[in-house]
Write a protein that holds these residues in place. Structure first.
Motif, PDB file in Angstrom:
ATOM      1  N   SER A  10      -6.672   8.892  -2.231  1.00 23.39           N
ATOM      2  CA  SER A  10      -7.262   7.557  -2.361  1.00 23.39           C
ATOM      3  C   SER A  10      -6.179   6.494  -2.417  1.00 23.39           C
ATOM      4  N   SER A  11      -6.563   5.264  -2.113  1.00 19.94           N
ATOM      5  CA  SER A  11      -5.619   4.144  -2.133  1.00 19.94           C
ATOM      6  C   SER A  11      -5.177   3.802  -3.548  1.00 19.94           C
ATOM      7  N   SER A  12      -5.904   4.286  -4.549  1.00 23.81           N
ATOM      8  CA  SER A  12      -5.580   3.971  -5.941  1.00 23.81           C
ATOM      9  C   SER A  12      -4.712   5.035  -6.612  1.00 23.81           C
ATOM     10  N   PHE A  13      -4.355   6.102  -5.872  1.00 17.47           N
ATOM     11  CA  PHE A  13      -3.635   7.219  -6.503  1.00 17.47           C
ATOM     12  C   PHE A  13      -2.308   6.777  -7.104  1.00 17.47           C
ATOM     13  N   PHE A  14      -1.532   6.011  -6.359  1.00 12.41           N
ATOM     14  CA  PHE A  14      -0.245   5.555  -6.884  1.00 12.41           C
ATOM     15  C   PHE A  14      -0.436   4.791  -8.187  1.00 12.41           C
ATOM     16  N   SER A  15      -1.401   3.895  -8.220  1.00 13.64           N
ATOM     17  CA  SER A  15      -1.670   3.125  -9.442  1.00 13.64           C
ATOM     18  C   SER A  15      -2.094   4.029 -10.582  1.00 13.64           C
ATOM     19  N   GLU A  16      -2.907   5.039 -10.286  1.00 12.77           N
ATOM     20  CA  GLU A  16      -3.354   5.967 -11.326  1.00 12.77           C
ATOM     21  C   GLU A  16      -2.183   6.763 -11.892  1.00 12.77           C
ATOM     22  N   VAL A  17      -1.258   7.162 -11.022  1.00 20.63           N
ATOM     23  CA  VAL A  17      -0.069   7.870 -11.481  1.00 20.63           C
ATOM     24  C   VAL A  17       0.748   6.987 -12.410  1.00 20.63           C
ATOM     25  N   SER A  28       0.844  -1.196   0.000  1.00 16.24           N
ATOM     26  CA  SER A  28       0.000   0.000   0.000  1.00 16.24           C
ATOM     27  C   SER A  28       0.878   1.243   0.000  1.00 16.24           C
ATOM     28  N   ILE A  29       0.726   2.073  -1.009  1.00 20.00           N
ATOM     29  CA  ILE A  29       1.465   3.330  -1.104  1.00 20.00           C
ATOM     30  C   ILE A  29       0.425   4.435  -1.186  1.00 20.00           C
ATOM     31  N   GLN A  30       0.237   5.160  -0.100  1.00 19.76           N
ATOM     32  CA  GLN A  30      -0.859   6.111  -0.054  1.00 19.76           C
ATOM     33  C   GLN A  30      -0.460   7.382   0.674  1.00 19.76           C
ATOM     34  N   LEU A  31      -0.798   8.522   0.091  1.00 17.30           N
ATOM     35  CA  LEU A  31      -0.565   9.806   0.742  1.00 17.30           C
ATOM     36  C   LEU A  31      -1.641  10.067   1.788  1.00 17.30           C
ATOM     37  N   GLN A  32      -1.283  10.849   2.792  1.00 23.12           N
ATOM     38  CA  GLN A  32      -2.195  11.155   3.887  1.00 23.12           C
ATOM     39  C   GLN A  32      -2.652  12.607   3.821  1.00 23.12           C
ATOM     40  N   SER A  59       9.398  13.929   4.454  1.00 22.08           N
ATOM     41  CA  SER A  59       9.891  12.552   4.461  1.00 22.08           C
ATOM     42  C   SER A  59       8.876  11.609   3.828  1.00 22.08           C
ATOM     43  N   LYS A  60       7.605  11.779   4.171  1.00 14.04           N
ATOM     44  CA  LYS A  60       6.562  10.919   3.604  1.00 14.04           C
ATOM     45  C   LYS A  60       6.406  11.153   2.104  1.00 14.04           C
ATOM     46  N   LEU A  61       6.482  12.425   1.692  1.00 12.91           N
ATOM     47  CA  LEU A  61       6.354  12.734   0.271  1.00 12.91           C
ATOM     48  C   LEU A  61       7.521  12.170  -0.538  1.00 12.91           C
ATOM     49  N   LYS A  62       8.725  12.326  -0.018  1.00 10.14           N
ATOM     50  CA  LYS A  62       9.888  11.826  -0.747  1.00 10.14           C
ATOM     51  C   LYS A  62       9.853  10.308  -0.858  1.00 10.14           C
ATOM     52  N   SER A  63       9.299   9.652   0.140  1.00 10.57           N
ATOM     53  CA  SER A  63       9.121   8.204   0.062  1.00 10.57           C
ATOM     54  C   SER A  63       8.155   7.856  -1.063  1.00 10.57           C
ATOM     55  N   PHE A  64       7.077   8.637  -1.179  1.00 10.94           N
ATOM     56  CA  PHE A  64       6.124   8.413  -2.269  1.00 10.94           C
ATOM     57  C   PHE A  64       6.789   8.656  -3.613  1.00 10.94           C
ATOM     58  N   PHE A  65       7.525   9.758  -3.737  1.00 13.04           N
ATOM     59  CA  PHE A  65       8.213  10.063  -4.991  1.00 13.04           C
ATOM     60  C   PHE A  65       9.213   8.964  -5.358  1.00 13.04           C
ATOM     61  N   THR A  66       9.901   8.434  -4.362  1.00 11.41           N
ATOM     62  CA  THR A  66      10.868   7.362  -4.621  1.00 11.41           C
ATOM     63  C   THR A  66      10.168   6.113  -5.135  1.00 11.41           C
ATOM     64  N   HIS A  70       6.582  14.525 -14.495  1.00  7.76           N
ATOM     65  CA  HIS A  70       6.500  15.516 -13.423  1.00  7.76           C
ATOM     66  C   HIS A  70       5.238  15.239 -12.606  1.00  7.76           C
ATOM     67  N   LEU A  71       5.373  15.389 -11.280  1.00  6.77           N
ATOM     68  CA  LEU A  71       4.242  15.186 -10.374  1.00  6.77           C
ATOM     69  C   LEU A  71       4.215  16.324  -9.369  1.00  6.77           C
ATOM     70  N   GLU A  72       3.047  16.941  -9.205  1.00  3.08           N
ATOM     71  CA  GLU A  72       2.919  18.076  -8.287  1.00  3.08           C
ATOM     72  C   GLU A  72       1.733  17.868  -7.355  1.00  3.08           C
ATOM     73  N   ILE A  73       1.976  18.042  -6.062  1.00  2.00           N
ATOM     74  CA  ILE A  73       0.957  17.850  -5.040  1.00  2.00           C
ATOM     75  C   ILE A  73       0.671  19.186  -4.367  1.00  2.00           C
ATOM     76  N   THR A  74      -0.578  19.614  -4.417  1.00  3.64           N
ATOM     77  CA  THR A  74      -0.977  20.872  -3.788  1.00  3.64           C
ATOM     78  C   THR A  74      -2.486  20.858  -3.586  1.00  3.64           C
ATOM     79  N   PRO A  75      -2.989  21.501  -2.541  1.00  4.77           N
ATOM     80  CA  PRO A  75      -4.431  21.510  -2.320  1.00  4.77           C
ATOM     81  C   PRO A  75      -5.198  22.063  -3.515  1.00  4.77           C
ATOM     82  N   LYS A  76      -6.161  21.311  -3.990  1.00  5.43           N
ATOM     83  CA  LYS A  76      -7.059  21.718  -5.076  1.00  5.43           C
ATOM     84  C   LYS A  76      -6.311  22.067  -6.362  1.00  5.43           C
TER      85      LYS A  76
END
Length: 225
Positions: free
Chosen positions: A190-197, A2-6, A37-44, A97-103
């Protein structure tokens, strides 16, 4: 796995937006370090996934500190977190490229503000033939994840030396050649975000490979590497 952002990443960025100053950031440095740290883990994990379907030379997670030297906006911190992934060797052009920001989260693939030599070569290719690029852009995978080329920036008329009445003028006028997909906050969390990316990036591969072929050959199709 499971790879999921919080949701805490959005909580931090929203709080930073309301308190974009050095004192607040210093007081909340531990919160930033935890989220980073959590974001960089996701990016990795994204980079590892990309290396299963492509060849990635490097990952660049951009710093949160803004360059305010020549900006009217003097707020010191970005209210988004982003990362780019460069394809390996001169033969594999373009990137992810991947960018995370509210809305406003999104991913993108392709060529943003290519240098003048690359831009001219791409335009000459589209001037000569758009059958292959049209087939790629209209493919079911590209349409599903991206809906076609991102509108981006374009000249108001034809570039110098090109016919403004050319049938491919909409492609020739473009300054950027990108595929872009936006995400809602709920989608990001969502739990599917990594897969969608990963599925989105994989769908872009035919486009990146085609453009790599264009940019590593001359107008006669001969390799320039």
């Amino acid at each position: 796995m499971s790879i999921q952002l919080q949701s805490s990443i959005f909580n931090f960025l929203n709080a930073l937006k309301e308190n974009n100053n050095r004192d607040w950031f210093a007081e909340n440095k531990s919160w930033f370090v935890e989220e980073e740290s959590k974001l960089k883990s996701f990016f990795t994990n994204v980079m590892d996934g990309l290396n299963e379907q492509d060849v990635i030379e490097s990952m660049k997670a951009y710093r949160i500190y803004r360059d305010i030297r020549f900006s009217k906006d003097k707020t010191p911190y970005k209210i988004y977190r982003s990362c780019s992934f460069k394809r390996s060797t001169d033969a594999l052009r373009g990137g992810y490229h991947l960018e995370i920001t509210p809305k406003g989260s999104f991913l993108a693939c392709g060529f943003w503000q290519p240098n003048k030599e690359d831009l001219f070569r791409i335009r000459k290719e589209f001037e000569a033939d758009t059958e292959e690029i049209n087939e790629i852009i209209s493919s079911s995978a590209i349409q599903k994840y991206f809906g076609g080329f991102y509108k981006g920036e374009a000249l108001k008329t034809a570039p110098k030396g090109f016919d403004k009445e050319h049938q491919a003028i909409e492609f020739i006028r473009k300054k950027d050649f990108l595929l872009l997909r936006k995400f809602t906050n709920d989608q990001v969390l969502s739990s599917s975000f990594f897969s969608e990316v990963m599925e989105s990036f994989n769908a872009a591969r035919p486009f990146l490979d085609y453009m790599s072929d264009v940019l590593t050959t001359d107008v006669n199709g001969e390799s320039i590497l």
